[in-house]
Each structure stands twice: as C-alpha cells, then as structure tokens.
Design a protein around this motif. Structure first.
Motif, PDB file in Angstrom:
ATOM      1  N   HIS A 115     -36.839  -1.106   3.248  1.00 25.32           N
ATOM      2  CA  HIS A 115     -37.403  -1.040   4.588  1.00 25.32           C
ATOM      3  C   HIS A 115     -37.459  -2.455   5.166  1.00 25.32           C
ATOM      4  N   PRO A 116     -36.458  -2.870   5.933  1.00 29.58           N
ATOM      5  CA  PRO A 116     -36.471  -4.217   6.516  1.00 29.58           C
ATOM      6  C   PRO A 116     -37.739  -4.453   7.334  1.00 29.58           C
ATOM      7  N   GLY A 117     -38.262  -5.657   7.220  1.00 30.73           N
ATOM      8  CA  GLY A 117     -39.489  -5.996   7.927  1.00 30.73           C
ATOM      9  C   GLY A 117     -40.745  -5.726   7.132  1.00 30.73           C
ATOM     10  N   GLN A 118     -40.623  -4.976   6.032  1.00 35.64           N
ATOM     11  CA  GLN A 118     -41.783  -4.655   5.214  1.00 35.64           C
ATOM     12  C   GLN A 118     -41.872  -5.519   3.961  1.00 35.64           C
ATOM     13  N   THR A 119     -40.747  -6.029   3.529  1.00 36.21           N
ATOM     14  CA  THR A 119     -40.704  -6.889   2.349  1.00 36.21           C
ATOM     15  C   THR A 119     -39.526  -7.840   2.510  1.00 36.21           C
ATOM     16  N   PRO A 120     -39.618  -9.067   2.018  1.00 41.89           N
ATOM     17  CA  PRO A 120     -38.492  -9.992   2.138  1.00 41.89           C
ATOM     18  C   PRO A 120     -37.239  -9.429   1.466  1.00 41.89           C
ATOM     19  N   TYR A 121     -36.111  -9.616   2.098  1.00 45.59           N
ATOM     20  CA  TYR A 121     -34.851  -9.111   1.562  1.00 45.59           C
ATOM     21  C   TYR A 121     -34.610  -9.609   0.146  1.00 45.59           C
ATOM     22  N   ASP A 122     -34.789 -10.898  -0.083  1.00 46.69           N
ATOM     23  CA  ASP A 122     -34.512 -11.467  -1.402  1.00 46.69           C
ATOM     24  C   ASP A 122     -35.419 -10.877  -2.475  1.00 46.69           C
ATOM     25  N   ARG A 123     -36.642 -10.540  -2.096  1.00 43.49           N
ATOM     26  CA  ARG A 123     -37.553  -9.926  -3.079  1.00 43.49           C
ATOM     27  C   ARG A 123     -37.041  -8.541  -3.467  1.00 43.49           C
ATOM     28  N   PHE A 124     -36.640  -7.753  -2.471  1.00 43.18           N
ATOM     29  CA  PHE A 124     -36.132  -6.411  -2.777  1.00 43.18           C
ATOM     30  C   PHE A 124     -34.854  -6.494  -3.599  1.00 43.18           C
ATOM     31  N   LEU A 125     -33.930  -7.380  -3.190  1.00 41.90           N
ATOM     32  CA  LEU A 125     -32.682  -7.518  -3.938  1.00 41.90           C
ATOM     33  C   LEU A 125     -32.964  -7.964  -5.366  1.00 41.90           C
ATOM     34  N   GLY A 126     -33.929  -8.857  -5.542  1.00 43.98           N
ATOM     35  CA  GLY A 126     -34.288  -9.298  -6.886  1.00 43.98           C
ATOM     36  C   GLY A 126     -34.804  -8.164  -7.735  1.00 43.98           C
ATOM     37  N   LYS A 127     -35.590  -7.251  -7.129  1.00 42.38           N
ATOM     38  CA  LYS A 127     -36.073  -6.085  -7.865  1.00 42.38           C
ATOM     39  C   LYS A 127     -34.897  -5.214  -8.297  1.00 42.38           C
ATOM     40  N   CYS A 128     -33.933  -5.038  -7.404  1.00 38.46           N
ATOM     41  CA  CYS A 128     -32.767  -4.216  -7.734  1.00 38.46           C
ATOM     42  C   CYS A 128     -31.964  -4.839  -8.874  1.00 38.46           C
ATOM     43  N   ARG A 129     -31.801  -6.124  -8.834  1.00 35.37           N
ATOM     44  CA  ARG A 129     -31.062  -6.794  -9.899  1.00 35.37           C
ATOM     45  C   ARG A 129     -31.808  -6.697 -11.219  1.00 35.37           C
ATOM     46  N   ASP A 130     -33.130  -6.714 -11.145  1.00 35.58           N
ATOM     47  CA  ASP A 130     -33.933  -6.537 -12.356  1.00 35.58           C
ATOM     48  C   ASP A 130     -33.733  -5.146 -12.933  1.00 35.58           C
ATOM     49  N   LEU A 131     -33.713  -4.132 -12.061  1.00 36.64           N
ATOM     50  CA  LEU A 131     -33.464  -2.765 -12.532  1.00 36.64           C
ATOM     51  C   LEU A 131     -32.111  -2.668 -13.213  1.00 36.64           C
ATOM     52  N   ALA A 132     -31.106  -3.275 -12.586  1.00 36.35           N
ATOM     53  CA  ALA A 132     -29.762  -3.225 -13.163  1.00 36.35           C
ATOM     54  C   ALA A 132     -29.725  -3.909 -14.520  1.00 36.35           C
ATOM     55  N   ALA A 133     -30.412  -5.031 -14.646  1.00 39.02           N
ATOM     56  CA  ALA A 133     -30.432  -5.762 -15.913  1.00 39.02           C
ATOM     57  C   ALA A 133     -31.135  -4.959 -17.007  1.00 39.02           C
ATOM     58  N   ARG A 154     -25.441  -6.556   3.881  1.00 37.65           N
ATOM     59  CA  ARG A 154     -25.788  -7.541   2.846  1.00 37.65           C
ATOM     60  C   ARG A 154     -26.058  -6.850   1.519  1.00 37.65           C
ATOM     61  N   LEU A 155     -26.784  -5.743   1.574  1.00 36.39           N
ATOM     62  CA  LEU A 155     -27.068  -5.014   0.340  1.00 36.39           C
ATOM     63  C   LEU A 155     -25.789  -4.554  -0.335  1.00 36.39           C
ATOM     64  N   ARG A 156     -24.868  -3.972   0.453  1.00 30.84           N
ATOM     65  CA  ARG A 156     -23.637  -3.487  -0.154  1.00 30.84           C
ATOM     66  C   ARG A 156     -22.840  -4.633  -0.778  1.00 30.84           C
ATOM     67  N   ALA A 157     -22.879  -5.782  -0.150  1.00 31.41           N
ATOM     68  CA  ALA A 157     -22.127  -6.928  -0.670  1.00 31.41           C
ATOM     69  C   ALA A 157     -22.775  -7.522  -1.908  1.00 31.41           C
ATOM     70  N   GLU A 158     -24.108  -7.438  -2.008  1.00 31.84           N
ATOM     71  CA  GLU A 158     -24.815  -8.164  -3.062  1.00 31.84           C
ATOM     72  C   GLU A 158     -25.353  -7.283  -4.178  1.00 31.84           C
ATOM     73  N   LEU A 159     -25.433  -5.983  -3.964  1.00 34.06           N
ATOM     74  CA  LEU A 159     -25.823  -5.091  -5.060  1.00 34.06           C
ATOM     75  C   LEU A 159     -24.681  -4.989  -6.058  1.00 34.06           C
ATOM     76  N   PRO A 160     -24.991  -4.688  -7.320  1.00 34.26           N
ATOM     77  CA  PRO A 160     -23.912  -4.402  -8.264  1.00 34.26           C
ATOM     78  C   PRO A 160     -23.022  -3.289  -7.724  1.00 34.26           C
ATOM     79  N   GLU A 161     -21.739  -3.396  -7.961  1.00 42.20           N
ATOM     80  CA  GLU A 161     -20.775  -2.452  -7.393  1.00 42.20           C
ATOM     81  C   GLU A 161     -21.092  -1.014  -7.770  1.00 42.20           C
ATOM     82  N   GLU A 162     -21.636  -0.806  -8.978  1.00 45.44           N
ATOM     83  CA  GLU A 162     -21.874   0.557  -9.449  1.00 45.44           C
ATOM     84  C   GLU A 162     -23.113   1.193  -8.823  1.00 45.44           C
TER      85      GLU A 162
END
Length: 292
Positions: A115-133, A154-162
């Motif tokens: 949800h843009p505007g509710q949490t910093p983008y980098d924080r959300f992306l970091g959570k996603c990368r943590d889940l993937a790890a 940005r999400l599509r470009a920076e999330l893991p491809e899978e």
C-alpha cells in the motif's frame, strides 16, 4: 472430507490508513480483541481436531491479523498439522517476520499487499526479500491505481523473478484498453481482475468444497452470499454441502471468482489458489476471461 475454508473473525482493526479501505486506522476495543482471539483459538482447535479431513485455510481478516500474536501463533500451529495442506493469510506485511522460523514452510503461505503511502517502499521490499531468503511462499500485489503504477514497476523489477506480482483492479474503476495493457504488462493475469465476472446461475465450488466461516462458526458458501449453510462447530453445515449455482449477479473479488468453475483459475493457480501464486505456465499472458 476435502475442504477449503475462508475464515474471517471479528477483527476489524488495521494499522494502515488506505483511502480505498473502510477499515483504515480502525481500532478494536480490548473486549473486541479478546473476542477475536477466543474465536480464532476455537476455530484453530476445530481444525486441529479434523485429522480425518484434508483442509486448506485462508484467513481474510478485515483488519491486519499478523500484528496480533494469536494470528502468528495460529499460523505456526496449523502449518505443522499433517492434515492441513495449506494455511495462508492476507497481510500488509507490517509485522515482524522472525516468527516464521517456527512454521512449517511446506504448508504456510502469505498473500501480501503493498500500500504506497502507508509504509516506505524500501521497508516493504526488504520484508519481501527477507521472506524470499527464508523460503516462504508468498505473492505480492497492489491496487491498480494510476498513482501506484511506478511503485508496481519498481516492485516487478526488484522482487525476485519467481515472486508473482498481482494487480487488483480498483473497485468501481473502468480501465481503458491502453491502461489495462500497461497493467497486464506487469501482471499477465490482470485481465481476470479488470472486469467483474457475470456469475448468476454459474457453477461454483463455494458451498460444496469451499466455505466461508465467521467468528461464531456460521458457515456460508462465500463471503459475498449471506445465506447460512449451518454452523461449523455443531456440524450442521455438512449436510448442506453440495454443488450449487452462484446466486449473485456478478463476482468482482479474486477470493470469490477464483472458485467459479467456468473460469480456468484452478488450473492457472494450481497448487497456489489460496495464496494467489500461479503455476509457472500462467506467467505467460492469460486469455481474456469469458463472462466479463
């Protein structure tokens, strides 16, 4: 019995303030939270006791569940049960993630929304990368509003491809073909979300192998049909399970229309219906759905 359950208890509080959500920044009282906890624990106890059944469970709270300890604990406990094939929850991913180390990641999955505007983008992306790890099964999605498009790119470009990035059509919004094509370039399955699906009289798995359950144990065929089938805890719902056509004119929510037998989505999302993770072939552009 082979059964999919969509559980929605009394919880209606959320830590976000999304303008498109009626439950934004709503607070439950202590009494309401206690009632939600008791209802969830009762449901989890019922599920744990159904050792002769095969269960798939999706938690669809109005609010954010994973900021509450009882939802995290329930997810862990249910994930460890051999007769629970899948346990998933819709979440904004604002919670911590360390608790996932205790879960069986073979059966647990997360349906995450940014949800843009509710949490910093980098924080959300970091959570996603943590889940993937951690090896967690998860999908990531966003509401298809013009102001969200760059965030989605940005999400599509920076999330893991899978990791599947899904796009929900905004409620009440009409998408011109050019705009729809932009969203489809990010989510090949966006055409299924673009238009509400004509559903009246069509066969649907809800009410037969899929049911909705509320905090009191009242069973309905889905969240969008108010007619009651019985109660989970006295077993009265079981006699009501049977094939039945959809009684409403249109279905415009993924957790509803994914179960329509006239759509191919059980094949598209084979193995990931509850967590909204498509099977690999579905990463190709999807055909325009019928009945839209």
């Amino acid at each position: 019995m082979d059964l999919t359950l969509l559980y929605r208890g009394p919880l209606a509080s959320c830590d976000y303030d999304c303008p498109y959500c009626p439950f934004a920044k709503r607070r439950d009282s202590r009494e309401q939270l206690r009632a939600d906890r008791a209802a969830l624990e009762r449901f989890a106890g019922w599920a744990a006791g159904r050792t002769g059944d095969r269960l798939r469970i999706l938690f669809t709270p109005w609010g954010e569940g994973l900021v509450r300890s009882w939802y995290r604990r329930t997810m862990v406990e249910l994930s460890r049960l051999p007769h629970v094939e899948r346990v998933a929850i819709q979440t904004n991913l604002s919670c911590r993630t360390e608790w996932l180390a205790e879960a069986d990641l073979g059966s647990l999955a997360l349906w995450c929304t940014y949800h843009p505007g509710q949490t910093p983008y980098d924080r959300f992306l970091g959570k996603c990368r943590d889940l993937a790890a951690r090896g967690v099964r998860f999908s990531v999605g966003i509401v298809g509003l013009p102001e969200h498009r760059e965030h989605a790119r940005r999400l599509r470009a920076e999330l893991p491809e899978e990791v599947y990035l899904w796009v929900n059509a905004a409620e009440g919004r009409t998408y011109a073909d050019e705009e729809a094509e932009d969203w489809t370039a990010l989510d090949p399955l966006f055409p299924y979300s673009r238009h509400p699906h004509a559903s009246a009289g069509l066969p649907c798995r809800t009410g037969e192998s899929v049911v909705s359950v509320d905090g009191d144990g009242t069973v309905r065929r889905c969240h969008f049909v108010p007619a009651e089938l019985g109660n989970l805890y006295d077993g009265s719902y079981r006699a009501a399970l049977r094939p039945r056509p959809c009684p409403i004119a249109v279905c415009d929510c993924h957790i509803g229309y994914v179960h329509l037998e006239t759509l191919p989505l059980y094949d598209v999302f084979a193995g990931g219906v509850l967590e909204r993770i498509p099977a690999p072939p579905a990463r190709l552009p999807a055909p325009r759905p019928t009945g839209a």
